[in-house]
Design a protein around this motif. Sequence first.
Motif, PDB file in Angstrom:
ATOM      1  N   VAL A 213       0.848  -1.204   0.000  1.00  0.00           N
ATOM      2  CA  VAL A 213       0.000   0.000   0.000  1.00  0.00           C
ATOM      3  C   VAL A 213       0.879   1.248   0.000  1.00  0.00           C
ATOM      4  CG1 VAL A 213      -1.840   1.219   1.215  1.00  0.00           C
ATOM      5  CG2 VAL A 213      -1.703  -1.275   1.328  1.00  0.00           C
ATOM      6  N   LYS A 214       0.482   2.207  -0.817  1.00  0.00           N
ATOM      7  CA  LYS A 214       1.238   3.454  -0.896  1.00  0.00           C
ATOM      8  C   LYS A 214       0.445   4.580  -0.257  1.00  0.00           C
ATOM      9  CE  LYS A 214       4.322   1.574  -3.757  1.00  0.00           C
ATOM     10  NZ  LYS A 214       5.756   1.454  -3.510  1.00  0.00           N
ATOM     11  N   VAL A 215       1.170   5.566   0.250  1.00  0.00           N
ATOM     12  CA  VAL A 215       0.496   6.723   0.839  1.00  0.00           C
ATOM     13  C   VAL A 215       1.248   7.976   0.402  1.00  0.00           C
ATOM     14  CG1 VAL A 215       1.820   6.667   2.991  1.00  0.00           C
ATOM     15  CG2 VAL A 215      -0.452   7.687   2.974  1.00  0.00           C
ATOM     16  N   SER A 216       0.474   9.001   0.027  1.00  0.00           N
ATOM     17  CA  SER A 216       1.071  10.219  -0.504  1.00  0.00           C
ATOM     18  C   SER A 216       1.050  11.324   0.537  1.00  0.00           C
ATOM     19  CB  SER A 216       0.313  10.674  -1.743  1.00  0.00           C
ATOM     20  OG  SER A 216       1.230  10.970  -2.766  1.00  0.00           O
ATOM     21  N   LYS A 217       2.101  12.081   0.565  1.00  0.00           N
ATOM     22  CA  LYS A 217       2.200  13.154   1.565  1.00  0.00           C
ATOM     23  C   LYS A 217       2.475  14.450   0.795  1.00  0.00           C
ATOM     24  CE  LYS A 217       5.290  14.241   5.499  1.00  0.00           C
ATOM     25  NZ  LYS A 217       6.494  13.720   6.180  1.00  0.00           N
ATOM     26  N   GLY A 218       1.403  15.048   0.272  1.00  0.00           N
ATOM     27  CA  GLY A 218       1.563  16.242  -0.559  1.00  0.00           C
ATOM     28  C   GLY A 218       2.263  15.882  -1.853  1.00  0.00           C
ATOM     29  N   ALA A 219       3.105  16.781  -2.316  1.00  0.00           N
ATOM     30  CA  ALA A 219       3.858  16.501  -3.526  1.00  0.00           C
ATOM     31  C   ALA A 219       4.880  15.418  -3.231  1.00  0.00           C
ATOM     32  CB  ALA A 219       4.566  17.767  -3.995  1.00  0.00           C
ATOM     33  N   GLY A 220       5.419  14.832  -4.261  1.00  0.00           N
ATOM     34  CA  GLY A 220       6.467  13.827  -4.079  1.00  0.00           C
ATOM     35  C   GLY A 220       5.965  12.414  -4.252  1.00  0.00           C
ATOM     36  N   ARG A 221       6.879  11.540  -4.415  1.00  0.00           N
ATOM     37  CA  ARG A 221       6.586  10.127  -4.641  1.00  0.00           C
ATOM     38  C   ARG A 221       5.898   9.525  -3.424  1.00  0.00           C
ATOM     39  NH1 ARG A 221      11.355   6.043  -6.588  1.00  0.00           N
ATOM     40  NH2 ARG A 221      10.288   4.066  -6.186  1.00  0.00           N
ATOM     41  N   PRO A 222       4.875   8.722  -3.629  1.00  0.00           N
ATOM     42  CA  PRO A 222       4.187   8.110  -2.474  1.00  0.00           C
ATOM     43  C   PRO A 222       5.088   7.094  -1.782  1.00  0.00           C
ATOM     44  CG  PRO A 222       2.961   7.797  -4.543  1.00  0.00           C
ATOM     45  CD  PRO A 222       4.314   8.292  -4.916  1.00  0.00           C
ATOM     46  N   ALA A 223       4.930   6.971  -0.471  1.00  0.00           N
ATOM     47  CA  ALA A 223       5.770   6.058   0.304  1.00  0.00           C
ATOM     48  C   ALA A 223       5.052   4.736   0.530  1.00  0.00           C
ATOM     49  CB  ALA A 223       6.106   6.685   1.642  1.00  0.00           C
ATOM     50  N   SER A 224       5.815   3.671   0.620  1.00  0.00           N
ATOM     51  CA  SER A 224       5.251   2.371   0.960  1.00  0.00           C
ATOM     52  C   SER A 224       4.936   2.327   2.454  1.00  0.00           C
ATOM     53  CB  SER A 224       6.261   1.260   0.655  1.00  0.00           C
ATOM     54  OG  SER A 224       6.022   0.702  -0.604  1.00  0.00           O
ATOM     55  N   LEU A 225       3.840   1.662   2.781  1.00  0.00           N
ATOM     56  CA  LEU A 225       3.529   1.424   4.188  1.00  0.00           C
ATOM     57  C   LEU A 225       4.127   0.079   4.588  1.00  0.00           C
ATOM     58  CD1 LEU A 225      -0.142   2.688   4.407  1.00  0.00           C
ATOM     59  CD2 LEU A 225       1.876   3.696   5.473  1.00  0.00           C
ATOM     60  N   TYR A 226       4.823   0.069   5.706  1.00  0.00           N
ATOM     61  CA  TYR A 226       5.449  -1.151   6.200  1.00  0.00           C
ATOM     62  C   TYR A 226       4.752  -1.605   7.465  1.00  0.00           C
ATOM     63  CZ  TYR A 226       9.255  -0.722   2.870  1.00  0.00           C
ATOM     64  OH  TYR A 226       9.992  -0.674   1.718  1.00  0.00           O
ATOM     65  N   ARG A 227       4.963  -2.867   7.783  1.00  0.00           N
ATOM     66  CA  ARG A 227       4.408  -3.452   9.001  1.00  0.00           C
ATOM     67  C   ARG A 227       5.556  -4.145   9.725  1.00  0.00           C
ATOM     68  NH1 ARG A 227      -0.605  -5.009   9.466  1.00  0.00           N
ATOM     69  NH2 ARG A 227      -0.888  -5.038   7.210  1.00  0.00           N
ATOM     70  N   PHE A 228       5.559  -4.050  11.067  1.00  0.00           N
ATOM     71  CA  PHE A 228       6.558  -4.766  11.868  1.00  0.00           C
ATOM     72  C   PHE A 228       6.116  -6.209  12.002  1.00  0.00           C
ATOM     73  CE2 PHE A 228       7.943  -6.188  16.173  1.00  0.00           C
ATOM     74  CZ  PHE A 228       9.310  -6.234  15.915  1.00  0.00           C
ATOM     75  N   ASP A 229       6.979  -7.132  11.589  1.00  0.00           N
ATOM     76  CA  ASP A 229       6.637  -8.550  11.622  1.00  0.00           C
ATOM     77  C   ASP A 229       7.266  -9.190  12.857  1.00  0.00           C
ATOM     78  OD1 ASP A 229       6.384 -11.262  11.309  1.00  0.00           O
ATOM     79  OD2 ASP A 229       6.958 -11.284   9.195  1.00  0.00           O
ATOM     80  N   ALA A 230       6.451  -9.335  13.903  1.00  0.00           N
ATOM     81  CA  ALA A 230       6.964  -9.820  15.192  1.00  0.00           C
ATOM     82  C   ALA A 230       7.565 -11.219  15.062  1.00  0.00           C
ATOM     83  CB  ALA A 230       5.856  -9.822  16.236  1.00  0.00           C
ATOM     84  N   GLU A 231       6.996 -12.038  14.182  1.00  0.00           N
ATOM     85  CA  GLU A 231       7.517 -13.400  13.998  1.00  0.00           C
ATOM     86  C   GLU A 231       8.913 -13.383  13.389  1.00  0.00           C
ATOM     87  OE1 GLU A 231       5.384 -16.746  12.079  1.00  0.00           O
ATOM     88  OE2 GLU A 231       3.628 -15.957  13.149  1.00  0.00           O
ATOM     89  N   ALA A 232       9.072 -12.550  12.384  1.00  0.00           N
ATOM     90  CA  ALA A 232      10.383 -12.452  11.739  1.00  0.00           C
ATOM     91  C   ALA A 232      11.405 -11.825  12.683  1.00  0.00           C
ATOM     92  CB  ALA A 232      10.286 -11.632  10.461  1.00  0.00           C
ATOM     93  N   PHE A 233      10.900 -11.082  13.663  1.00  0.00           N
ATOM     94  CA  PHE A 233      11.820 -10.464  14.616  1.00  0.00           C
ATOM     95  C   PHE A 233      12.296 -11.447  15.677  1.00  0.00           C
ATOM     96  CE2 PHE A 233      12.774  -8.272  18.590  1.00  0.00           C
ATOM     97  CZ  PHE A 233      13.824  -7.489  18.161  1.00  0.00           C
ATOM     98  N   ALA A 234      11.458 -12.450  15.969  1.00  0.00           N
ATOM     99  CA  ALA A 234      11.703 -13.400  17.066  1.00  0.00           C
ATOM    100  C   ALA A 234      13.158 -13.868  17.181  1.00  0.00           C
ATOM    101  CB  ALA A 234      10.751 -14.580  16.957  1.00  0.00           C
ATOM    102  N   PRO A 235      13.797 -14.288  16.074  1.00  0.00           N
ATOM    103  CA  PRO A 235      15.195 -14.755  16.208  1.00  0.00           C
ATOM    104  C   PRO A 235      16.152 -13.711  16.781  1.00  0.00           C
ATOM    105  CG  PRO A 235      14.479 -14.725  13.893  1.00  0.00           C
ATOM    106  CD  PRO A 235      13.284 -14.490  14.719  1.00  0.00           C
ATOM    107  N   PHE A 236      15.802 -12.431  16.659  1.00  0.00           N
ATOM    108  CA  PHE A 236      16.690 -11.379  17.160  1.00  0.00           C
ATOM    109  C   PHE A 236      16.502 -11.127  18.639  1.00  0.00           C
ATOM    110  CE2 PHE A 236      16.032 -10.512  12.674  1.00  0.00           C
ATOM    111  CZ  PHE A 236      17.326 -10.343  12.227  1.00  0.00           C
ATOM    112  N   LYS A 237      15.420 -11.676  19.176  1.00  0.00           N
ATOM    113  CA  LYS A 237      15.107 -11.438  20.577  1.00  0.00           C
ATOM    114  C   LYS A 237      16.287 -11.833  21.446  1.00  0.00           C
ATOM    115  CE  LYS A 237      10.829 -10.932  22.876  1.00  0.00           C
ATOM    116  NZ  LYS A 237       9.594 -10.346  22.390  1.00  0.00           N
ATOM    117  N   ASP A 238      16.594 -11.012  22.456  1.00  0.00           N
ATOM    118  CA  ASP A 238      17.713 -11.280  23.368  1.00  0.00           C
ATOM    119  C   ASP A 238      19.064 -11.273  22.672  1.00  0.00           C
ATOM    120  OD1 ASP A 238      15.861 -11.654  25.466  1.00  0.00           O
ATOM    121  OD2 ASP A 238      15.508 -13.687  24.765  1.00  0.00           O
TER     122      ASP A 238
END
Lengths: 244, 244
Positions: A213-238
Amino acid sequence: MKTDEQKLVNKTELENFKVGVDNVIFSVDTQLNRLLVLLIKRKDEPFSGQWSLPGTLVRKGEALEQSAYRILAEKIQVKNLYLEQLYTFGGPWRDPRESPDSYGVRYLSVSYFALVRFEDANLIAKNLSSITWYPIQKVPKLAFDHNKILEYGYRRLRNKLEYSPIAFDVLPEVFTLNDLYQLYCTILGENFSDYSNFRSRLLKLGFLCDTGVKVSKGAGRPASLYRFDAEAFAPFKDKPLVFI
Amino acid sequence: MKTDEQKLVNKTELENFKVGVDNVIFSVDTQLNRLLVLLIKRKDEPFSGQWSLPGTLVRKGEALEQSAYRILAEKIQVKNLYLEQLYTFGGPWRDPRESPDSYGVRYLSVSYFALVRFEDANLIAKNLSSITWYPIQKVPKLAFDHNKILEYGYRRLRNKLEYSPIAFDVLPEVFTLNDLYQLYCTILGENFSDYSNFRSRLLKLGFLCDTGVKVSKGAGRPASLYRFDAEAFAPFKDKPLVFI
DNA sequence: TCAAAAGTGTTAAGGTTACACCCATGA
DNA sequence: TCATGGGTGTAACCTTAACACTTTTGA
């Protein structure tokens, strides 16, 4: 007149305590790029009329963390937050009520540090002049030793941000990489890192997923919306993980 | 039978506390390459006869840290040590004495973590079977929630060692680079780093100065004795510094 | 078509890792 | 003279910092 025996007994007498919890609650106003801390104007003695950290005394049967959540919930309505214990300040004469003329017990403070999402934090107060978000640079002289507690909390916030994913507790479900970068800038100060390097470092770690999903902030190229993936983060825990 | 009003009053009643300080005191036996923690066999109820962390209740007028130093001094004579506050455990029912049949007040524990020099730490005890250095891997079930406190302290020790110069508080005035390396190995485990890389990293930082004096350890080339130069270290203070 | 915002790529400098190797001593 | 522990060097690899560049949009 006291005998030597009596003096010795007094010396080894145990202290009685009340235990308080004081919260250093931070929030980031992403519109104005300001780091804020929640302060309360005291309406009771001691230090009546002075600004202070939101705190409370621990009740019968209540856990410390529970107490921290209670005072937080009394002051603001908030859905997303990060909370952890900070430090315990327990020296004598922190609180005038320790005087034998007053309650005659020591007041110990266990401090907690919290980061909440500014956008969905509603302040709760009968009169709103007694509770406010203060920009961190403009905090006045506070009641008790609360300036010291705040300073301690501020340091912890900056450290935590560098090697923990607490930012995602406080960002919306989906966010642009620029939102994330602004949050880091506001807390750590400008030029903590170049945007493009920050960006590639974060993406390489692999726990931010592009929603498409893209979102526009006035003029300029629209930015991608990201999501934090807690599962993919799990290995980094601790694991020691550096974001900056 | 209680009225609703009474129940409400009881619910918001404040808890009374006694405050204890519990120390997680670590030491490294460099001869046997073992990380040790100091334990005390309790001789009073509750948990009489069980092993526990050395602790004490805070006395009238005594600061928390002062209390931590007092209990430490009561158990061991030591010249060099590092000490810092660890965490505060204050939930209800940590201690059986909280029961209304007993003292009826809550027992909160502020824990401290210390690292002492093994060679000059003399244990103080009437009977030495009630105080001992335990290898960290062999610690038994402890009184109260002391296993949890110990685990917390162990984690902090490993972290501290990686980015603070606490090792030098606990090494002799002069030491070989191998002594330093062994200390790190014992606490962090083998293969945390290659010796030669550890060596060059530390020397490049520039706060270890070669005294010129050599010391021989059986066969093999004699090692240089180094000294930690606190002045040369000063610029690194409060900077994120990695030793490993 | 230009400015603004997002996103990609490149390169030099420096750090890290895993070794191989040399040095000084006691037996 | 050889085993032992101390100490040096180095090549391959990876990370970092700085900045130039391309892409996509609104006006």
